[in-house]
Design an enzyme around this catalytic site. Structure first.
Site, short mmCIF file in Angstrom:
data_model
loop_
_atom_site.label_atom_id
_atom_site.label_comp_id
_atom_site.label_asym_id
_atom_site.label_seq_id
_atom_site.Cartn_x
_atom_site.Cartn_y
_atom_site.Cartn_z
N SER A 110 0.91 -1.21 0.01
CA SER A 110 -0.25 -0.31 -0.62
C SER A 110 0.82 0.99 0.04
O SER A 110 1.73 1.33 0.82
CB SER A 110 -0.74 0.15 1.29
OG SER A 110 -1.92 1.38 0.71
N GLY A 111 0.85 2.43 -1.04
CA GLY A 111 1.35 3.59 -0.92
C GLY A 111 2.66 3.41 -1.79
O GLY A 111 3.57 4.28 -1.89
N THR A 115 -1.26 2.27 -8.19
CA THR A 115 -2.65 3.10 -9.03
C THR A 115 -2.29 3.99 -9.52
O THR A 115 -2.36 4.44 -10.97
CB THR A 115 -3.37 3.72 -8.02
OG1 THR A 115 -4.14 2.33 -6.52
CG2 THR A 115 -4.74 4.33 -8.30
N ASN A 160 -1.27 5.20 3.38
CA ASN A 160 -1.28 6.10 1.79
C ASN A 160 -3.09 6.87 2.02
O ASN A 160 -4.20 6.60 2.79
CB ASN A 160 -1.55 5.13 0.89
CG ASN A 160 -1.70 5.34 -0.06
OD1 ASN A 160 -2.04 6.99 -0.49
ND2 ASN A 160 -1.74 4.27 -1.46
N SER A 163 -6.10 5.56 -0.40
CA SER A 163 -4.77 3.77 -0.70
C SER A 163 -6.72 3.15 -1.49
O SER A 163 -7.82 3.33 -1.34
CB SER A 163 -4.80 3.46 0.81
OG SER A 163 -5.15 2.34 0.69
N SER A 164 -6.04 2.58 -2.54
CA SER A 164 -7.56 1.48 -2.66
C SER A 164 -7.47 0.90 -1.96
O SER A 164 -6.76 -0.69 -1.33
CB SER A 164 -6.69 1.02 -4.52
OG SER A 164 -5.96 1.75 -4.84
N GLY A 390 -1.09 -5.40 -2.96
CA GLY A 390 0.20 -6.35 -2.87
C GLY A 390 0.66 -7.09 -1.78
O GLY A 390 0.11 -6.98 -0.46
N GLU A 392 0.67 -8.65 1.68
CA GLU A 392 0.97 -7.42 3.42
C GLU A 392 0.94 -8.20 4.82
O GLU A 392 0.76 -9.45 4.72
CB GLU A 392 -0.99 -6.98 3.62
CG GLU A 392 -0.95 -6.11 2.63
CD GLU A 392 -2.61 -5.70 3.03
OE1 GLU A 392 -2.89 -5.90 3.34
OE2 GLU A 392 -2.61 -3.95 1.84
#
Ligand SMILES: Nc1ncnc2c1ncn2[C@@H]1O[C@H](COP(=O)(O)OP(=O)(O)OP(=O)(O)O)[C@@H](O)[C@H]1O
Ligand SMILES: [Mg+2]
Length: 1167
Positions: A110-111, A115, A160, A163-164, A390, A392
């Site tokens: 994340s981050g 995206t 993030n 974040s998605s 991704g 985690e």
């Protein structure tokens, strides 16, 4: 020569190594060091073969400009420094040109920038693919789907700010030309728990905040919302606003994007209503209520909120209230209803909010898909972009992490499979022997999770569906029993005694050794999250809503379609969708982007080694490099290889004429590279070790330096020689010019000297001739003089002789005369005697006089002839002299001619222009074109005058006789009154009608018309002024050819009639009044009554007609007097009528007043 093509390569000006495959030595430290070095130099992209590693720069770099797009467009992958555009370009071209479907797999934590990377890929493809109105609309819709999905599916997390919270796979479809046709989006596992609860420092989904801060007041009112975030329990308060994010502006962007994507206004409104309903659900609170039977029950605390929600989505309040208080369980035709306690009620409320939101999200995705669906049914080429969470690894990992990591295991698996497959295919294609590659295959881990009989997911499902008490602990127990033996599964309580004393492994956890590292999962919540239960009462309540969208979101609530089977579990659904995804990806050519997050602070320029090392490990990047390098580290087609290294061998430099492959063979042999270091493929050279490549690169660098020195040397020599030749040529040119100049000067000097000498000689010669001529002239003159003298002497001698002779003759004559005299006297005497000799004497005298006169005339004639000759010669001489003197001024004549010509031209032009700009033929048109030259002033004015006269003449020519008579009359009036009487101007515009009363036609005047036999010239009502008091009495005024009459206005009775021959004059003032006096000749019968003092507005017409009629009938003019004071004879008395300026009582009309016996005063209003 065509444009020189500069061949570049990834290897040029590399910072560290641009491709990790070339890393020497290959170790984690060097890997990190290389990444860091490149990151520090703003090189955020690095390759592993065709995989792109992207390190998030956390600041905007100038590497995505349109110029960069152009730079990377249609270039080979290894030609330029690593870039995400290069990958996008490669994928797009291979899709368009080789018809291979592509997928772009973007992974990272994340981050890390997944995206952003997916958007960069999409925008690159949008920029390079076809253009046109339709295509652009498709592109725009595809790109604008991002802000909509981000608003509903992204949230601020501690890792993030955007974040998605869902996985996204988007297929972009193209036609055979590579123009986009549309797309399909699939979403995976929205993190719906966020709707009801967010960890510290995080926010709910963006859309809630955007709606509250961006919606206009009236919209909020309609949705029953308040702007204050703190009013809503579902909105985490500690970080409600995010730095650098303008929620209000984003709300407008999202609405705009929805419009572009194709949402109707009422659809958008419905979506916002559902969002509001979710937000308001959080504010429903429950209170306990004990029932008599001892069962706990709950009640909604504040019904207001409930009522507003029900209004929003159109549900009866009681239905929803009941759904929050009861739960109906149906099993085998039995329906059991149980009450919910407060905790269960809250659970139900949250489950409803989560479900409502996640179903809305899926609906949105479907709605977008409907909009961006390709319109044609022809075969499409597809490019898939996968932006999915991704790997985690947190301190506290739960069901979500387990699912996510499972997905990443699967992705790693296809990565290995496809990379190896690709490698193998290439070896076969190139005819290189395949050597087995040793690598870690994670299929065993996938199996641990997804195996249908004893995989973890299968066991979780079994546990969820099992009757009896089910809990997370029972699930763990089951795992401990079944997976204990698996080499990648670790649990404290398992039968595997290895972990009995492992204190890093708590009792309520199990650990899986993923390919990327070990991850510890806490089982708490696994069962519940997998179940993902929504009480049927709630879905049925929702289905009853009159809100179309809400109703459509809950088809399972339809009581006619009750399905007693449990809905599939979350894990099962996810596994199925992952399997579909994998199947889909396997049919496509994969392209990887591995995103790395350089630090935890979301800050630029910071590279935290430990954090990156962790990601490198779990992304399996080292594994990637190893797989890539297993056979040969580097490969390149023969042509660029030869092009790059041909300078290292004499035979290939500067040109190799044969096939490229042979050139490379000669080159490598010449360089004495050990044979086992490389292999020849069909079209590529394969180099086993990066060291060999670097050795080649070093040699190339050295050789390039040598070549550069050589080129420099030759260039300098060439430059100097060119300069020297140029200078030499210049010197010759300068010298030639100078010589020419000097010779010219010399020639001019000689020429002018020759002219001087010549002129002297000519002068001298002329003088000599002149002298001779003068001498000759003097000789001639002397001769003449001498001759004259001689003639003179001769003449004098002759004269003397003649004189002598004459004297002698005279003596003789005298004697003769004396004798004659005597004789004559005698004769005279005789004549006298005869007394008749007088006349004879006269005759003799006259003849003597005649002789004398003739002699004198002859002399004068001679003299005149001589004088005339002299004058002619003199004039001729003067003419000659003048001609000689003025010959040089002959050009002056030309000047005069030019002058005359110019003047003529100007005049011609002036006349032509004037012709075109003539004003209209109306005599009152005052316009006249401007004069172009001052000297034409007089002409211009004259022409204007002539033109005006002419058009007046033309105008007059158009008059009929009748009109002429009218104008004559008007003209007469003008002559009489213009500038004399102030009343005149007002009469100009009024036509003279004459018979205003129409006596003959009007029955009222029938009697009067019978009395008057003659033709009536004028008939009008006038006022007769009474001399006694100055009062006015209306009278009919009639003018006929021979007389004028005054008659009573009412009865038509004639009061007075005066023959026109009896009139003498008419008087009036110079002012605006209508008073006038008509005077009668003294001694006539009419005079007995006296003069008439009348007044009329048509004074001008009456007097003019009177004057004209008198003149035509009596041939005598009556007097017209204009004066502000005149006398009027009334019977015996003479009264003075005086006009004064003043304001009479009745306003604008002149008033007459008797002042005394002899004075009538008329007050005329001042104008
Ligand atoms: N190439 C880039 N250039 C500049 N900034 C970037 C770039 N990539 C990412 N960022 C920054 O990093 C932030 C996080 O990126 P992004 O949202 O793409 O992460 P992500 O991998 O999708 O995370 P998540 O898994 O949470 O959705 C972005 O909001 C942006 O500020
Ligand atoms: Mg994202």
């Amino acid at each position: 020569m065509s444009k020189m093509e500069v061949k570049t390569s990834l290897l040029d000006n590399m910072i560290g190594v641009g491709d990790m495959v070339l890393l020497e030595p290959l170790a984690e430290e060097s890997f990190l060091e290389n990444l860091k070095k490149r990151f520090d130099h703003n090189e955020i992209y690095t390759y592993i073969g065709s995989v792109v590693i992207s390190v998030n720069p956390y600041r905007s770099l100038p590497i995505y400009s349109p110029e960069k797009v152009e730079e990377y467009r249609n270039r080979n992958f290894y030609e330029l420094s690593p870039h995400i555009f290069s990958l996008a370009d490669e994928a797009y071209r291979s899709l368009r040109d080789q018809d291979k479907d592509q997928c772009i797999l973007i992974t990272g934590e994340s981050g890390a920038g997944k995206t952003e990377a997916s958007k960069l890929v999409m925008s690159y493809v949008a920029a390079v693919c076809g253009k046109g109105a339709e295509v652009n609309q498709v592109k725009e819709q595809l790109l604008q789907s991002n802000p909509v999905l981000e608003a509903f599916g992204n949230a601020k997390t501690v890792r993030n700010d955007n974040s998605s919270r869902f996985g996204k796979y988007m297929d972009i479809e193209f036609d055979f030309k590579g123009d986009p046709l549309g797309g399909v989006i699939s979403n995976y596992l929205l993190e719906k728990s966020r709707v009801v609860k967010q960890p510290r420092g995080e926010r709910n989904f963006h859309v809630f905040y955007q709606l509250l801060s961006g919606a206009p007041d009236d919209m909020l009112k309609k949705l029953n919302l308040e702007r204050d975030f703190s009013k809503y329990n579902y909105l985490g308060l500690d970080s409600a606003t995010v730095n650098g994010v303008d929620d209000a502006a984003n709300f407008r962007t999202v609405r705009n994007a929805m419009q572009i994507v194709g949402f109707m206004d009422d659809e958008t409104q419905s979506v916002l209503e559902v969002v509001s309903a979710v937000l308001k659900l959080g504010n429903i609170e429950f209170k306990p209520e004990s029932r008599v039977n001892g069962l706990d029950e709950s009640r909604v605390k504040d019904k207001n909120e409930l009522k507003e929600i029900c209004e929003l989505i159109g549900i009866e309040q009681t239905v929803l209230e009941r759904a929050f208080s009861f739960r109906t369980v149906e099993a085998k035709q039995e329906k059991v209803s149980t009450t919910l306690n407060v905790a269960q009620a809250y659970y139900a409320r949250d489950a409803l909010a989560k479900n409502l939101y996640s179903r809305l999200f899926s609906w949105l995705v479907n709605r977008i898909n409907e909009s961006i669906k390709a319109q044609t049914k022809t075969r499409k080429k597809v490019m898939g972009v996968l932006d999915i969470y991704g790997f985690e690894i947190f301190e506290d990992n739960s069901f979500e992490q387990f699912i996510i990591n499972y997905c990443n295991e699967k992705l790693q698996q296809i990565f290995i499979e496809l990379t190896l497959r690709e490698e193998q295919e290439e070896y076969i294609r190139e005819g290189i022997e395949w050597t087995h590659i040793d690598y870690f295959n994670n299929a065993i881990i996938c199996d641990l999770i997804e195996n249908n009989t004893n995989g973890i997911l299968a066991m979780l499902d079994e546990e969820c569906l099992r009757p009896g008490t089910v809990s997370d602990e029972t699930f763990l127990e089951k795992l401990n029993q079944i997976c204990a033996g698996h080499e990648h599964f670790e649990s404290r309580m398992s039968k595997n005694s290895k972990f009995l004393n492992d204190h890093t492994l708590p009792h309520n956890c199990f650990r899986i050794q993923h390919y990327a590292g070990k991850v510890l999962y806490r089982v708490e919540g696994f069962v519940d999250k997998n179940n993902d239960l929504l009480y049927r009462d709630l879905s049925q309540a929702m289905w009853k809503a009159s809100h179309n969208l809400v109703k459509s979101l809950f088809p399972d609530g339809n009581p006619t379609k009750i399905n007693l089977k449990r809905p599939p579990t979350a894990g099962f659904q996810f596994k199925a969708s992952v399997a579909t995804l994998m199947k889909n990806l396997l049919t496509k050519n994969p392209n990887y982007i591995r995103c790395i997050k350089p630090n935890d602070k979301k800050a630029a320029h910071i590279f935290t080694d430990s954090l990156v090392c962790h990601q490198v490990r779990y992304l399996g990047l080292m594994e990637n490099v190893r797989v890539r390098r297993a056979g040969y580290a580097f490969r390149q087609t023969y042509e660029p290889c030869l092009e790059r290294y041909k300078m290292l061998c004499k035979q290939t430099w500067p040109h190799w004429r044969g096939p490229a492959r042979e050139g490379v063979e000669v080159l490598l042999k010449d360089l004495q590279i050990p044979r086992e270091e490389y292999s020849y493929g069909r079209s590529k050279i394969f180099i086993r070790n990066p060291r060999t490549l670097f050795h080649l690169e070093d040699q190339r660098k050295q050789r390039l330096q040598d070549l550069a020195a050589l080129i420099q040397k030759i260039y300098r020599g060439w430059k100097c020689r060119t300069r020297f030749l140029l200078m030499k040529r210049s010197q010759i040119t300068v010298a030639a010019w100078y010589r020419r100049y000097a010779q010219q000067k010399k020639y001019q000097r000689i020429k002018s000297s020759a002219i001087v000498v010549q002129s002297y000689i000519r002068g001298w010669k002329s003088r000599k001739i002149l002298r001779e001529l003068k001498y000759q002239k003097r000789c001639t003159e002397a001769v003449t003089t001498i001759a004259a003298y001689w003639h003179g002497t001769q003449a004098r001698m002759e004269l003397r002789h003649l004189k002598e002779e004459a004297r002698n003759k005279r003596a003789v004559t005298v004697i003769w005369a004396c004798w004659l005299g005597t004789k004559a006297r005698r004769e005279l005497r005789r004549l006298k005697d005869e007394a008749r000799s007088k006349r004879a004497v006269t005759v003799i005298w006259a003849s003597w006089q005649g002789t004398k006169a003739r002699r004198e005339l002859k002399r004068l004639k001679e003299e005149a002839r001589r004088k005339h000759a002299v004058a002619v010669i003199w004039a001729y001489w003067l003419g000659l002299k003048v001609r000689r003197d003025y010959r040089k001024f002959f050009r002056a004549n030309a000047g005069k001619k030019i002058y005359e010509f110019t003047i003529q031209r100007i005049m011609q032009k002036y006349f032509l222009e004037l012709k075109n700009k003539m004003p209209s033929m109306s005599p009152i048109d005052k316009t006249w074109p401007a004069r172009p030259y001052l000297f034409l002033e007089a002409t211009h004015t004259e022409l204007r005058r002539i033109f005006h006269l002419w058009r007046c003449k033309k105008y007059r020519d158009l008059f009929t006789e009748q009109k002429k008579a009218i104008y004559d009359e008007k003209l007469e009036a003008s002559e009489m009154f213009k500038d004399k009487k102030a009343l005149y101007p007002s009469s100009v515009g009024q036509p003279f009608q004459g018979d205003y009363l129409e006596i003959s036609k009007n029955p009222k005047y029938q009697k009067l018309s019978t009395l008057v036999e003659e033709k009536i010239i004028l008939a009008d009502i006038v006022n007769k002024i009474n001399r006694a008091n100055g009062k006015a009495t209306p009278r009919i005024f009639l003018l006929t050819k021979n007389s004028f009459l005054l008659a009573d206005q009412k009865s038509g009775q004639i009061k007075s009639s005066v023959p026109l021959s009896d009139l003498t004059s008419a008087s009036m003032s110079a002012q605006t009044d209508g008073f006038f006096a008509v005077r009668v000749k003294e001694g006539t019968p009419a005079a007995a009554k006296g003069d008439f003092l009348l007044s009329s507005d048509r004074l001008i017409e009456i007097v003019t007609k009177l004057y004209r009629t008198c003149l035509s009938s009596t041939k005598e003019k009556i007097n017209i007097e204009i004066s502000d004071e005149f006398l009027v004879q009334f019977k015996q008395d003479k009264v003075c009528v005086k006009f004064v300026q003043g304001s009479p009582k009745n306003g604008s009309v002149a008033a007459c007043k008797r002042k005394n016996n002899r004075l009538l005063e008329v007050a005329v209003p001042s104008p």
